[in-house]
Design a protein around this motif. Structure first.
Motif, PDB file in Angstrom:
ATOM      1  N   LEU A  88      -6.048   4.612   5.603  1.00 19.70           N
ATOM      2  CA  LEU A  88      -5.229   3.401   5.420  1.00 19.70           C
ATOM      3  C   LEU A  88      -5.142   2.381   6.329  1.00 19.70           C
ATOM      4  CD1 LEU A  88      -3.575   5.274   1.742  1.00 19.70           C
ATOM      5  CD2 LEU A  88      -5.114   3.939   2.168  1.00 19.70           C
ATOM      6  N   GLU A  89      -4.410   3.288   6.639  1.00 16.19           N
ATOM      7  CA  GLU A  89      -3.591   2.316   8.070  1.00 16.19           C
ATOM      8  C   GLU A  89      -4.953   2.383   9.118  1.00 16.19           C
ATOM      9  OE1 GLU A  89      -0.329   3.460  11.481  1.00 16.19           O
ATOM     10  OE2 GLU A  89      -1.012   5.242  10.422  1.00 16.19           O
TER      11      GLU A  89
ATOM     12  N   ALA B 261      -3.497   9.124   4.560  1.00 11.54           N
ATOM     13  CA  ALA B 261      -2.957   7.680   4.781  1.00 11.54           C
ATOM     14  C   ALA B 261      -3.221   7.627   6.403  1.00 11.54           C
ATOM     15  CB  ALA B 261      -1.623   8.809   5.398  1.00 11.54           C
TER      16      ALA B 261
ATOM     17  N   THR C 147      -2.413   0.295   3.080  1.00 13.25           N
ATOM     18  CA  THR C 147      -1.729   2.130   3.148  1.00 13.25           C
ATOM     19  C   THR C 147      -0.733   0.955   1.774  1.00 13.25           C
ATOM     20  OG1 THR C 147      -1.136   1.826   5.454  1.00 13.25           O
ATOM     21  CG2 THR C 147       0.721   2.629   4.581  1.00 13.25           C
TER      22      THR C 147
ATOM     23  N   GLY D 177      -2.403   3.015  -1.040  1.00 11.12           N
ATOM     24  CA  GLY D 177      -2.775   4.854  -1.843  1.00 11.12           C
ATOM     25  C   GLY D 177      -2.213   5.061  -2.651  1.00 11.12           C
TER      26      GLY D 177
END
Length: 309
Positions: A286-287, A283, A292, A295
């Protein structure tokens, strides 16, 4: 003319395209070894899943091929040699969980099937979509959703593309031999059966040519993987997003770490990705790369893929 891109890469969220250029540029550190790079500890139980007899392309090293050239998915760093972005970072993290040194091998995207089949490298992490046809030769460990974006000139009167009728009569740039071309052709078929105007599909050698076509009004829309198009829109302000679509339309689609069929790497790769998901590292990654919304909740080994043509 046929599009000869060195990559086929995936998508990002609507909010990414809307981000101010200055903020977007600050969000990404494209230096070769940024201090913000995430790391993971080796997990012995997952490393034990690696096949003891696997013949690595380079002794003691996990060789991962990536087509660089489309941030935030993958790009060359400021040194012009190191590949950085979401995909290479994921590969490095998987290697750390498995306790393996990772070597990133830059490639042209069109070369990955032959290179992987001939054992030039051990895996490919380059937005390769899971399809039933590819699963006959390769194994997959899914790690991100596939999304394409419709982009138009910033001052274009086109404000929304959601369904086939919205592209009737438009001049559309896309990539030859890809899912986005398949979608465009299918939407055009539906439109023509309904008596609507046909689309004109345009193919270009490089991004600069397609950018010029949009800017000059020779083309109306570009449909390609959303990530790099969103990056470009945010940095230049010359284009805008007017719609997104699953790269597997009408089905959902995911991309996966790609390995040779029955090589034994898919199971440990899937386990490593799921460990990164469970620990929250996935996570954070992704951020970090503004991805995000792409995902996945869980990595899967060889899930149902896009059907054969």
């Amino acid at each position: 003319m046929l599009l000869r891109r060195s990559f086929l890469i995936g998508a990002t969220a609507l909010l990414l395209a809307a981000a101010p250029a200055a903020v977007f540029a600050q969000a990404f550190d494209l230096s070769p070894n940024p201090p913000s790079r995430l790391h993971a500890e080796k997990v012995d139980a997952i490393a034990a899943l690696l096949p003891a007899d696997f013949d690595y392309a380079k002794d003691g090293v996990l060789s991962i091929a990536i087509a660089a050239g489309a941030p935030p998915i993958s790009a060359y760093a400021t040194d012009g040699a190191t590949v950085v972005g979401f995909d290479p970072d994921l590969g490095r993290l998987v290697g750390e969980v498995l306790g393996l040194e990772v070597e990133i091998v830059p490639i042209a995207w069109i070369d990955w099937p032959l290179g992987l089949s001939s054992s030039k490298y051990d895996a490919v992490i380059s937005n390769v979509g899971v399809t039933e046809e590819r699963k006959e030769k390769f194994d997959f460990s899914t790690y991100r959703k596939g999304v394409h974006g419709f982009y138009v000139k910033a001052d274009s009167p086109i404000t929304s593309i959601k369904e086939p009728k919205d592209i009737a009569g438009l001049r559309i740039i896309t990539a030859s031999g890809t899912n986005q071309e398949r979608i465009t052709l299918e939407w055009d078929r539906i439109n023509q059966e309904a008596g609507l105007a046909p689309v004109e599909i345009q193919y270009y050698d490089d991004d600069a040519a397609s950018d010029l076509a949009i800017a000059s009004g020779r083309a109306d829309v570009e449909l390609n993987p959303n990530g790099p198009l969103a990056y470009k829109a945010a940095l230049t302000g010359n284009t805008k997003l007017v719609g997104t679509i699953s790269s597997g339309w009408p089905n959902p689609a995911e991309v996966g770490v790609t390995t040779r069929k029955d090589s034994g790497l898919a199971k440990p790769f899937t386990a490593a990705i799921n460990h990164l998901i469970e620990t929250g590292t996935y996570a954070k990654l992704l951020e970090q790369w503004n991805l995000t919304p792409e995902g996945v909740e869980q990595s899967q080994t060889n899930p149902p893929g896009l059907p054969k043509p």
